[in-house]
Scaffold this motif. Structure first.
Motif, PDB file in Angstrom:
ATOM      1  N   PRO A 178      -4.098   2.741 -19.099  1.00  0.00           N
ATOM      2  CA  PRO A 178      -5.299   1.924 -19.340  1.00  0.00           C
ATOM      3  C   PRO A 178      -6.195   2.493 -20.433  1.00  0.00           C
ATOM      4  O   PRO A 178      -6.864   1.731 -21.142  1.00  0.00           O
ATOM      5  CB  PRO A 178      -6.004   1.901 -17.981  1.00  0.00           C
ATOM      6  N   SER A 179      -6.195   3.823 -20.601  1.00  0.00           N
ATOM      7  CA  SER A 179      -6.971   4.412 -21.687  1.00  0.00           C
ATOM      8  C   SER A 179      -6.434   3.956 -23.040  1.00  0.00           C
ATOM      9  O   SER A 179      -7.204   3.572 -23.942  1.00  0.00           O
ATOM     10  CB  SER A 179      -6.909   5.944 -21.605  1.00  0.00           C
ATOM     11  N   LEU A 180      -5.132   3.957 -23.198  1.00  0.00           N
ATOM     12  CA  LEU A 180      -4.516   3.491 -24.442  1.00  0.00           C
ATOM     13  C   LEU A 180      -4.754   1.996 -24.640  1.00  0.00           C
ATOM     14  O   LEU A 180      -5.045   1.531 -25.750  1.00  0.00           O
ATOM     15  CB  LEU A 180      -3.021   3.803 -24.425  1.00  0.00           C
ATOM     16  N   ALA A 181      -4.639   1.230 -23.556  1.00  0.00           N
ATOM     17  CA  ALA A 181      -4.833  -0.219 -23.646  1.00  0.00           C
ATOM     18  C   ALA A 181      -6.254  -0.544 -24.101  1.00  0.00           C
ATOM     19  O   ALA A 181      -6.465  -1.453 -24.921  1.00  0.00           O
ATOM     20  CB  ALA A 181      -4.549  -0.871 -22.293  1.00  0.00           C
ATOM     21  N   TRP A 182      -7.227   0.191 -23.584  1.00  0.00           N
ATOM     22  CA  TRP A 182      -8.633  -0.053 -23.957  1.00  0.00           C
ATOM     23  C   TRP A 182      -8.834   0.186 -25.449  1.00  0.00           C
ATOM     24  O   TRP A 182      -9.503  -0.602 -26.130  1.00  0.00           O
ATOM     25  CB  TRP A 182      -9.537   0.858 -23.134  1.00  0.00           C
ATOM     26  N   GLN A 183      -8.252   1.257 -25.972  1.00  0.00           N
ATOM     27  CA  GLN A 183      -8.381   1.539 -27.399  1.00  0.00           C
ATOM     28  C   GLN A 183      -7.717   0.446 -28.232  1.00  0.00           C
ATOM     29  O   GLN A 183      -8.240   0.047 -29.280  1.00  0.00           O
ATOM     30  CB  GLN A 183      -7.758   2.901 -27.716  1.00  0.00           C
ATOM     31  N   ILE A 184      -6.584  -0.058 -27.780  1.00  0.00           N
ATOM     32  CA  ILE A 184      -5.896  -1.141 -28.493  1.00  0.00           C
ATOM     33  C   ILE A 184      -6.755  -2.394 -28.522  1.00  0.00           C
ATOM     34  O   ILE A 184      -6.867  -3.069 -29.564  1.00  0.00           O
ATOM     35  CB  ILE A 184      -4.532  -1.431 -27.830  1.00  0.00           C
ATOM     36  N   VAL A 185      -7.385  -2.719 -27.408  1.00  0.00           N
ATOM     37  CA  VAL A 185      -8.255  -3.902 -27.340  1.00  0.00           C
ATOM     38  C   VAL A 185      -9.436  -3.750 -28.302  1.00  0.00           C
ATOM     39  O   VAL A 185      -9.809  -4.700 -29.005  1.00  0.00           O
ATOM     40  CB  VAL A 185      -8.730  -4.126 -25.891  1.00  0.00           C
ATOM     41  N   THR A 294       3.995  -6.038 -16.820  1.00  0.00           N
ATOM     42  CA  THR A 294       2.969  -5.070 -16.445  1.00  0.00           C
ATOM     43  C   THR A 294       2.042  -4.772 -17.616  1.00  0.00           C
ATOM     44  O   THR A 294       0.805  -4.793 -17.469  1.00  0.00           O
ATOM     45  CB  THR A 294       3.629  -3.760 -15.959  1.00  0.00           C
ATOM     46  N   LEU A 295       2.609  -4.499 -18.787  1.00  0.00           N
ATOM     47  CA  LEU A 295       1.789  -4.142 -19.950  1.00  0.00           C
ATOM     48  C   LEU A 295       0.914  -5.312 -20.396  1.00  0.00           C
ATOM     49  O   LEU A 295      -0.248  -5.115 -20.785  1.00  0.00           O
ATOM     50  CB  LEU A 295       2.680  -3.675 -21.099  1.00  0.00           C
ATOM     51  N   ARG A 296       1.441  -6.527 -20.340  1.00  0.00           N
ATOM     52  CA  ARG A 296       0.634  -7.705 -20.682  1.00  0.00           C
ATOM     53  C   ARG A 296      -0.571  -7.825 -19.748  1.00  0.00           C
ATOM     54  O   ARG A 296      -1.699  -8.122 -20.186  1.00  0.00           O
ATOM     55  CB  ARG A 296       1.474  -8.978 -20.605  1.00  0.00           C
ATOM     56  N   ASP A 297      -0.356  -7.591 -18.472  1.00  0.00           N
ATOM     57  CA  ASP A 297      -1.447  -7.715 -17.503  1.00  0.00           C
ATOM     58  C   ASP A 297      -2.476  -6.599 -17.668  1.00  0.00           C
ATOM     59  O   ASP A 297      -3.679  -6.813 -17.465  1.00  0.00           O
ATOM     60  CB  ASP A 297      -0.894  -7.722 -16.072  1.00  0.00           C
ATOM     61  N   ILE A 298      -2.016  -5.402 -18.033  1.00  0.00           N
ATOM     62  CA  ILE A 298      -2.944  -4.298 -18.293  1.00  0.00           C
ATOM     63  C   ILE A 298      -3.815  -4.623 -19.502  1.00  0.00           C
ATOM     64  O   ILE A 298      -5.037  -4.414 -19.488  1.00  0.00           O
ATOM     65  CB  ILE A 298      -2.165  -2.982 -18.517  1.00  0.00           C
ATOM     66  N   LEU A 299      -3.211  -5.149 -20.558  1.00  0.00           N
ATOM     67  CA  LEU A 299      -3.968  -5.526 -21.748  1.00  0.00           C
ATOM     68  C   LEU A 299      -4.952  -6.648 -21.448  1.00  0.00           C
ATOM     69  O   LEU A 299      -6.109  -6.619 -21.902  1.00  0.00           O
ATOM     70  CB  LEU A 299      -3.007  -5.951 -22.866  1.00  0.00           C
ATOM     71  N   GLU A 300      -4.524  -7.630 -20.682  1.00  0.00           N
ATOM     72  CA  GLU A 300      -5.411  -8.737 -20.327  1.00  0.00           C
ATOM     73  C   GLU A 300      -6.598  -8.241 -19.513  1.00  0.00           C
ATOM     74  O   GLU A 300      -7.734  -8.690 -19.707  1.00  0.00           O
ATOM     75  CB  GLU A 300      -4.634  -9.800 -19.547  1.00  0.00           C
ATOM     76  N   ASP A 301      -6.349  -7.311 -18.603  1.00  0.00           N
ATOM     77  CA  ASP A 301      -7.424  -6.728 -17.806  1.00  0.00           C
ATOM     78  C   ASP A 301      -8.399  -5.978 -18.701  1.00  0.00           C
ATOM     79  O   ASP A 301      -9.627  -6.081 -18.538  1.00  0.00           O
ATOM     80  CB  ASP A 301      -6.823  -5.784 -16.763  1.00  0.00           C
ATOM     81  N   ALA A 302      -7.879  -5.232 -19.681  1.00  0.00           N
ATOM     82  CA  ALA A 302      -8.749  -4.500 -20.611  1.00  0.00           C
ATOM     83  C   ALA A 302      -9.577  -5.468 -21.451  1.00  0.00           C
ATOM     84  O   ALA A 302     -10.767  -5.237 -21.696  1.00  0.00           O
ATOM     85  CB  ALA A 302      -7.908  -3.591 -21.508  1.00  0.00           C
ATOM     86  N   ARG A 303      -8.953  -6.565 -21.888  1.00  0.00           N
ATOM     87  CA  ARG A 303      -9.705  -7.567 -22.671  1.00  0.00           C
ATOM     88  C   ARG A 303     -10.830  -8.171 -21.844  1.00  0.00           C
ATOM     89  O   ARG A 303     -11.944  -8.381 -22.348  1.00  0.00           O
ATOM     90  CB  ARG A 303      -8.765  -8.669 -23.152  1.00  0.00           C
ATOM     91  N   THR A 304     -10.557  -8.463 -20.603  1.00  0.00           N
ATOM     92  CA  THR A 304     -11.575  -9.047 -19.719  1.00  0.00           C
ATOM     93  C   THR A 304     -12.738  -8.087 -19.562  1.00  0.00           C
ATOM     94  O   THR A 304     -13.916  -8.491 -19.655  1.00  0.00           O
ATOM     95  CB  THR A 304     -10.969  -9.374 -18.345  1.00  0.00           C
ATOM     96  N   GLN A 305     -12.437  -6.816 -19.342  1.00  0.00           N
ATOM     97  CA  GLN A 305     -13.513  -5.820 -19.203  1.00  0.00           C
ATOM     98  C   GLN A 305     -14.284  -5.682 -20.502  1.00  0.00           C
ATOM     99  O   GLN A 305     -15.515  -5.550 -20.493  1.00  0.00           O
ATOM    100  CB  GLN A 305     -12.909  -4.476 -18.794  1.00  0.00           C
ATOM    101  N   TYR A 306     -13.576  -5.704 -21.616  1.00  0.00           N
ATOM    102  CA  TYR A 306     -14.231  -5.578 -22.915  1.00  0.00           C
ATOM    103  C   TYR A 306     -15.185  -6.743 -23.142  1.00  0.00           C
ATOM    104  O   TYR A 306     -16.322  -6.546 -23.601  1.00  0.00           O
ATOM    105  CB  TYR A 306     -13.178  -5.537 -24.020  1.00  0.00           C
ATOM    106  N   ASP A 307     -14.757  -7.950 -22.822  1.00  0.00           N
ATOM    107  CA  ASP A 307     -15.584  -9.140 -23.030  1.00  0.00           C
ATOM    108  C   ASP A 307     -16.813  -9.151 -22.120  1.00  0.00           C
ATOM    109  O   ASP A 307     -17.824  -9.785 -22.449  1.00  0.00           O
ATOM    110  CB  ASP A 307     -14.757 -10.408 -22.789  1.00  0.00           C
ATOM    111  N   GLN A 308     -16.710  -8.477 -20.982  1.00  0.00           N
ATOM    112  CA  GLN A 308     -17.809  -8.483 -20.012  1.00  0.00           C
ATOM    113  C   GLN A 308     -18.834  -7.383 -20.237  1.00  0.00           C
ATOM    114  O   GLN A 308     -19.891  -7.387 -19.612  1.00  0.00           O
ATOM    115  CB  GLN A 308     -17.252  -8.345 -18.599  1.00  0.00           C
ATOM    116  N   GLN A 309     -18.515  -6.433 -21.141  1.00  0.00           N
ATOM    117  CA  GLN A 309     -19.445  -5.301 -21.324  1.00  0.00           C
ATOM    118  C   GLN A 309     -20.666  -5.688 -22.160  1.00  0.00           C
ATOM    119  O   GLN A 309     -20.701  -6.681 -22.846  1.00  0.00           O
ATOM    120  CB  GLN A 309     -18.703  -4.141 -21.979  1.00  0.00           C
TER     121      GLN A 309
END
Length: 309
Positions: A178-185, A294-309
């Motif tokens: 998830p740390s890597l996914a967040w940076q990618i987002v 799995t990776l698609r869902d992790i990225l989608e979760d990171a995008r959702t968190q990013y949009d909500q911050q």
């Protein structure tokens, strides 16, 4: 006549895995089941609180997830780790005994207990003797043995689960994927320079989708053997670098990868892969989620968190 729903007490219900257990219960994966979560203020280190909760809810099944599970934290404060992971488990067992609990307890341990495993000993299974290398891993071995002692001397229906690395939506960003996914987002959104900061991403691990791990827990309640220990793993070895590159492909970015010295662990296990043949044989469990899902869902979760911050 319809059988009454089992009352499943899930310690650690508000954590990463617990939220997926609740979703699985609601979807019927555990059969007719009532999901019981301790209140937010519940403290596993307080034997009175543990006893009061168990006496109040009278569970007929228990999934013991609650733990201090962040390895670096266990080195910083080993006392806290043992108070939660070992003594908290003792408080739970004592409370269950006081209420004449007759159901099954699934204790969730960790594949981390095996310590440093030579390549020739892989894939790892239940026959390998644990060699813990952190206070966290040592506390999990101790709690495993405590549950099995209660199985032998108190007649407790206990099953031990040893999941290896599990990933999926909802995991804390302190963990690598998830740390890597967040940076990618952030890079995809244009709010971060196109560079990924990472530790040693050429290590390999056996990653399983958290939802497949939860389905393994459900299988252990219905078909696991009392007193038995089960490795939960995909049986596939994957480099962290390969997961990173795939998430970059899925997100349409091509960043530079920079090694961050603060994220390096010199003594870290280079490779890991495990064998869940016993689990598959006894319960019929098999993973359902592909690594891309799995990776698609992790990225989608990171995008959702990013949009909500």
């Amino acid at each position: 006549m319809t059988a009454p729903a089992q009352r499943l007490l899930v310690t650690g219900a508000r954590g990463f895995v617990g939220q997926h257990v609740e979703a699985a219960v609601l979807a019927g994966a555990f059969g007719p089941t009532e999901f019981i979560a301790p209140p937010q203020s519940w403290e596993l280190r307080d034997p009175l609180q543990v006893a009061e909760l168990v006496a109040q809810v009278r569970p007929t099944a228990v999934l013991h997830l609650a733990a201090q599970s962040f390895v670096p934290r266990s080195f910083e404060d080993p006392q806290e780790t043992f108070d939660i992971n070992l003594m908290g488990t003792l408080h739970l067992l004592t409370a269950l005994k006081a209420c004449s609990f007759q159901g099954r307890l699934v204790y969730v341990s960790s594949g981390d207990i095996y310590g440093r495993v030579p390549d020739a000993a892989m894939p790892v299974d239940e026959r390998r003797i644990p060699e813990p290398r952190s206070p966290y891993a040592a506390s999990k071995v101790a709690a495993e043995q405590l549950c099995l002692q209660w199985h032998r001397s108190e007649g407790l229906d206990a099953v031990i689960a040893r999941p290896f690395n599990h990933i999926g939506p909802g995991q804390d960003r302190r963990f690598v994927v998830p740390s890597l996914a967040w940076q990618i987002v952030e890079i995809a959104a244009g709010t971060r320079d196109p560079a990924i900061e990472a530790g040693d991403i050429d290590t390999s691990r056996d990653f399983t989708d958290v939802r497949d791990v939860v389905s393994a827990y459900a299988a252990l309640f219905s078909a696991g053997h009392a007193g038995q220990t089960y490795v939960i793993a995909s049986g596939v070895e994957r480099r962290i670098r390969d997961l990173l590159m795939r998430m970059c492909e899925l997100s349409g970015v091509a960043p530079e990868v920079k090694q961050d010295p603060a994220r390096l662990r010199p003594s870290e296990q280079r490779r890991m892969v495990a064998d869940s043949a016993r689990l598959r044989s006894d319960t019929g469990w098999t993973p359902r989620f592909s690594i891309d899902m799995t990776l698609r869902d992790i990225l989608e979760d990171a995008r959702t968190q990013y949009d909500q911050q």
